[in-house]
Design a protein around this motif. Structure first.
Motif, PDB file in Angstrom:
ATOM      1  N   GLY A 176      42.671  -2.037   2.184  1.00 44.72           N
ATOM      2  CA  GLY A 176      43.101  -2.165   0.796  1.00 44.72           C
ATOM      3  C   GLY A 176      42.612  -1.013  -0.055  1.00 44.72           C
ATOM      4  N   MET A 177      41.357  -0.617   0.136  1.00 40.76           N
ATOM      5  CA  MET A 177      40.805   0.509  -0.611  1.00 40.76           C
ATOM      6  C   MET A 177      41.584   1.802  -0.322  1.00 40.76           C
ATOM      7  SD  MET A 177      37.017   2.278  -0.294  1.00 40.76           S
ATOM      8  CE  MET A 177      36.102   1.174  -1.375  1.00 40.76           C
ATOM      9  N   LEU A 178      41.817   2.075   0.957  1.00 42.08           N
ATOM     10  CA  LEU A 178      42.514   3.299   1.339  1.00 42.08           C
ATOM     11  C   LEU A 178      43.949   3.302   0.821  1.00 42.08           C
ATOM     12  CD1 LEU A 178      42.483   5.968   2.905  1.00 42.08           C
ATOM     13  CD2 LEU A 178      43.184   4.670   4.945  1.00 42.08           C
ATOM     14  N   THR A 179      44.628   2.170   0.960  1.00 40.62           N
ATOM     15  CA  THR A 179      46.024   2.098   0.530  1.00 40.62           C
ATOM     16  C   THR A 179      46.152   2.307  -0.970  1.00 40.62           C
ATOM     17  OG1 THR A 179      46.498   0.564   2.341  1.00 40.62           O
ATOM     18  CG2 THR A 179      48.091   0.672   0.541  1.00 40.62           C
ATOM     19  N   TRP A 180      45.326   1.606  -1.747  1.00 40.96           N
ATOM     20  CA  TRP A 180      45.377   1.753  -3.208  1.00 40.96           C
ATOM     21  C   TRP A 180      45.109   3.207  -3.592  1.00 40.96           C
ATOM     22  CZ3 TRP A 180      45.003  -2.707  -6.836  1.00 40.96           C
ATOM     23  CH2 TRP A 180      44.974  -2.312  -8.169  1.00 40.96           C
ATOM     24  N   LEU A 202      49.138  -4.394   2.737  1.00 41.57           N
ATOM     25  CA  LEU A 202      49.996  -5.104   1.782  1.00 41.57           C
ATOM     26  C   LEU A 202      49.243  -5.406   0.496  1.00 41.57           C
ATOM     27  CD1 LEU A 202      51.746  -7.647   4.197  1.00 41.57           C
ATOM     28  CD2 LEU A 202      52.821  -5.705   3.054  1.00 41.57           C
ATOM     29  N   GLY A 203      47.991  -5.844   0.635  1.00 44.67           N
ATOM     30  CA  GLY A 203      47.199  -6.163  -0.551  1.00 44.67           C
ATOM     31  C   GLY A 203      47.017  -4.956  -1.447  1.00 44.67           C
ATOM     32  N   GLY A 204      46.644  -3.814  -0.873  1.00 42.73           N
ATOM     33  CA  GLY A 204      46.439  -2.620  -1.681  1.00 42.73           C
ATOM     34  C   GLY A 204      47.694  -2.173  -2.388  1.00 42.73           C
ATOM     35  N   ALA A 205      48.826  -2.148  -1.677  1.00 40.76           N
ATOM     36  CA  ALA A 205      50.076  -1.652  -2.256  1.00 40.76           C
ATOM     37  C   ALA A 205      50.680  -2.632  -3.259  1.00 40.76           C
ATOM     38  CB  ALA A 205      51.074  -1.359  -1.140  1.00 40.76           C
ATOM     39  N   ILE A 206      50.741  -3.909  -2.890  1.00 35.49           N
ATOM     40  CA  ILE A 206      51.378  -4.898  -3.760  1.00 35.49           C
ATOM     41  C   ILE A 206      50.548  -5.141  -5.010  1.00 35.49           C
ATOM     42  CG2 ILE A 206      52.078  -7.324  -3.931  1.00 35.49           C
ATOM     43  CD1 ILE A 206      52.910  -7.137  -0.968  1.00 35.49           C
ATOM     44  N   LYS A 264      46.210  11.772  -9.076  1.00 33.08           N
ATOM     45  CA  LYS A 264      44.802  11.902  -8.697  1.00 33.08           C
ATOM     46  C   LYS A 264      44.261  10.542  -8.262  1.00 33.08           C
ATOM     47  CE  LYS A 264      43.664  15.775 -11.770  1.00 33.08           C
ATOM     48  NZ  LYS A 264      42.804  16.247 -12.888  1.00 33.08           N
ATOM     49  N   PRO A 265      43.394  10.531  -7.258  1.00 40.35           N
ATOM     50  CA  PRO A 265      42.721   9.277  -6.900  1.00 40.35           C
ATOM     51  C   PRO A 265      41.559   9.021  -7.846  1.00 40.35           C
ATOM     52  CG  PRO A 265      41.959  11.018  -5.466  1.00 40.35           C
ATOM     53  CD  PRO A 265      42.992  11.645  -6.372  1.00 40.35           C
ATOM     54  N   THR A 266      41.246   7.743  -8.091  1.00 44.75           N
ATOM     55  CA  THR A 266      40.151   7.409  -8.999  1.00 44.75           C
ATOM     56  C   THR A 266      39.154   6.470  -8.334  1.00 44.75           C
ATOM     57  OG1 THR A 266      41.236   5.452  -9.952  1.00 44.75           O
ATOM     58  CG2 THR A 266      41.721   7.587 -10.983  1.00 44.75           C
ATOM     59  N   THR A 267      37.942   6.517  -8.828  1.00 45.67           N
ATOM     60  CA  THR A 267      36.896   5.609  -8.350  1.00 45.67           C
ATOM     61  C   THR A 267      37.256   4.161  -8.656  1.00 45.67           C
ATOM     62  OG1 THR A 267      35.271   7.331  -8.781  1.00 45.67           O
ATOM     63  CG2 THR A 267      34.434   5.106  -8.444  1.00 45.67           C
ATOM     64  N   LEU A 268      37.753   3.930  -9.867  1.00 50.13           N
ATOM     65  CA  LEU A 268      38.150   2.569 -10.247  1.00 50.13           C
ATOM     66  C   LEU A 268      39.263   2.069  -9.337  1.00 50.13           C
ATOM     67  CD1 LEU A 268      37.952   0.137 -12.092  1.00 50.13           C
ATOM     68  CD2 LEU A 268      39.495   1.289 -13.699  1.00 50.13           C
ATOM     69  N   GLY A 269      40.195   2.953  -8.971  1.00 46.85           N
ATOM     70  CA  GLY A 269      41.264   2.562  -8.072  1.00 46.85           C
ATOM     71  C   GLY A 269      40.742   2.185  -6.698  1.00 46.85           C
ATOM     72  N   ALA A 270      39.793   2.954  -6.178  1.00 45.26           N
ATOM     73  CA  ALA A 270      39.213   2.642  -4.868  1.00 45.26           C
ATOM     74  C   ALA A 270      38.528   1.278  -4.897  1.00 45.26           C
ATOM     75  CB  ALA A 270      38.224   3.721  -4.460  1.00 45.26           C
ATOM     76  N   CYS A 271      37.781   1.010  -5.967  1.00 45.21           N
ATOM     77  CA  CYS A 271      37.109  -0.296  -6.094  1.00 45.21           C
ATOM     78  C   CYS A 271      38.126  -1.423  -6.209  1.00 45.21           C
ATOM     79  CB  CYS A 271      36.190  -0.289  -7.316  1.00 45.21           C
ATOM     80  SG  CYS A 271      34.756   0.787  -7.158  1.00 45.21           S
ATOM     81  N   TRP A 286      47.072   8.095  -5.791  1.00 41.14           N
ATOM     82  CA  TRP A 286      47.081   9.554  -5.691  1.00 41.14           C
ATOM     83  C   TRP A 286      48.511  10.076  -5.756  1.00 41.14           C
ATOM     84  CZ3 TRP A 286      43.537  12.166  -1.501  1.00 41.14           C
ATOM     85  CH2 TRP A 286      43.372  13.521  -1.805  1.00 41.14           C
ATOM     86  N   TYR A 287      49.405   9.420  -5.017  1.00 42.25           N
ATOM     87  CA  TYR A 287      50.819   9.824  -5.016  1.00 42.25           C
ATOM     88  C   TYR A 287      51.466   9.538  -6.367  1.00 42.25           C
ATOM     89  CZ  TYR A 287      55.817   9.741  -3.997  1.00 42.25           C
ATOM     90  OH  TYR A 287      57.168   9.954  -4.034  1.00 42.25           O
ATOM     91  N   HIS A 288      51.199   8.355  -6.916  1.00 37.79           N
ATOM     92  CA  HIS A 288      51.894   7.920  -8.127  1.00 37.79           C
ATOM     93  C   HIS A 288      51.355   8.587  -9.396  1.00 37.79           C
ATOM     94  CE1 HIS A 288      52.523   5.023 -11.522  1.00 37.79           C
ATOM     95  NE2 HIS A 288      53.765   5.060 -11.044  1.00 37.79           N
TER      96      HIS A 288
END
Length: 406
Positions: A241-245, A290-294, A255-262, A250-252
């Motif tokens: 879930g962390m990696l997917t989010w 699925l959890g990370g993306a949805i 940039k990737p964020t720390t809050l997003g990883a959490c 990052w794509y959307h």
């Protein structure tokens, strides 16, 4: 016969689940503004005392007492009557009844605490307390009985290993009702609400992840192969879930964020929760993905829909619990857990319908009951802070404290 290994395992698991409530307090507190840190923490940690007391006198008996018409437990265990150091004949027969009771208590404690992220930074403490108690008695306890305590959904075959329906869907639906009924924060849509301490949120994430091994692994109620499956699936889904989010963000967003990883880690953990002891490690990878993306998409949707779910309870916990419950209907395997069921991909499409029924019943009941509770509490004492109090912040206006000096 009491098994000392099982007993030690569930005692440790209960302590881990207890840790999740102060961990949640840190996770949420880091995302609010500095003037609301202590008020946010207080809303979580007060549940430890408040709901434990409710659990002793009402909650445990309503949830796990002898069944009444498939709807609720009777009050045979009022004030823990009959809950002793001997095993229960109905639940977890290799550990003391008291150990089972206290383990389940920790689930009851964290569930209303999870809801608080939806209306962060804008509710008064006294009516919040009233809401939490009424909600625990009228929503959590009946739903817990329906699925885990011998009620009608469990009898229908609805499965929920560790709380996708009982914890995450109920708190997510209640969160949606609450943030709409209470209204958005002052300035919502016109100003940015910047998290004051993301390192605090990262610490909270780590502690939640640590506690989740007791939340899911302990739900096997024995130190056995099912506990091992749940433990491993929990970690796999959390990391996926962390990696997917992170990748989707990052794509959307560029940039990737720390809050997003959490957020992705918590989304993966919430999504695997109903399925953890019923699916294979490879299925857990897919469920975490699925959890990370949805859940990422669900969090974005709140801006289009215009409701102020301050800390993404609906998008992460509500949608995560729903997604995981459906995924269980797809991936469940009796080869992994003979006490479970086979899902759609293992030749049993009827089980997916059973899970859909569970979602509909729990979600619909929670929506109506939560709206009625909020309406009733507002009539007694308005939940929403006055504009001036909200501008000052909960720490000062509700608790006469400040988290930071100077």
């Amino acid at each position: 016969m009491i098994d000392s290994g099982d007993t030690a395992f569930i005692l440790v698991s209960a302590a881990l689940v207890l840790l999740m409530t102060p961990a949640l307090a840190l996770f949420y507190a880091g995302m609010v503004r500095s003037k609301n840190v202590l008020g946010t923490i207080m809303q979580s940690i007060i549940m430890i005392s408040l709901i434990t007391l409710e659990w002793i006198y009402l909650g445990y008996s309503m949830s796990f007492g002898p069944d009444v018409a498939g709807i609720i437990g009777d009050l045979s265990h009022f004030a823990l009557a009959g809950v002793t150091g001997a095993p229960s004949p109905d639940y977890a027969t290799t550990i003391p009844h008291l150990v089972f009771m206290v383990y389940q208590c920790m689930f009851a404690v964290i569930t209303p605490a999870l809801i608080t992220g939806a209306f962060a930074e804008r509710v008064r403490f006294l009516p919040f307390i009233l809401f939490s108690v009424f909600w625990s008695v009228l929503v959590y306890n009946p739903v817990c009985h329906w699925i885990w305590g011998g009620g009608f959904l469990g009898a229908m075959g609805v499965l929920d290993f560790a709380g996708g329906l009982v914890v995450h869907l109920t708190c997510g639906v209640a969160a949606l009702v609450a943030c709409i009924a209470i209204g958005p924060r002052k300035g919502f849509g016109k100003r940015q609400f910047i998290p004051h301490s993301l390192p605090m949120t990262v610490i909270g994430t780590g502690l939640l992840w640590f506690g989740w091994f007791g939340f899911n692994g302990g739900s096997a109620l024995a130190a056995d192969g099912i506990a091992a499956t749940a433990f491993v699936s929990t970690h796999i889904a959390g990391m996926t879930g962390m990696l997917t989010w992170t990748l989707v963000e990052w794509y959307h967003a560029g940039k990737p964020t720390t809050l997003g990883a959490c957020s992705g880690a918590i989304a993966g953990l919430a999504t695997i929760t109903p399925a953890a002891g019923f699916v294979s490690p490879n299925s857990a990878v897919i469920i975490g993905l699925l959890g990370g993306a949805i859940c990422y998409s669900a969090v974005l949707a709140k801006n289009r829909m215009g409701y102020d779910d301050s800390l993404d309870v609906v998008g992460i916990h509500g949608v995560g619990g729903l997604t995981g419950t459906l995924a269980l209907g797809l991936f469940a395997s009796t080869a992994i857990n003979p006490g479970g069921a086979d899902g759609l991909f293992n030749g049993n499409p009827a089980f997916l319908f059973t899970q859909l029924t569970g979602i509909g019943v729990v979600g619909g009941y929670t929506l109506v009951a939560s709206w009625l509770i909020i309406t009733g509490v507002n009539a007694l004492s308005p939940l929403r802070m006055e504009d001036r109090e909200e501008e000052i912040g909960m720490d000062t206006s509700e608790h006469s404290e400040t988290a930071y000096q100077g």
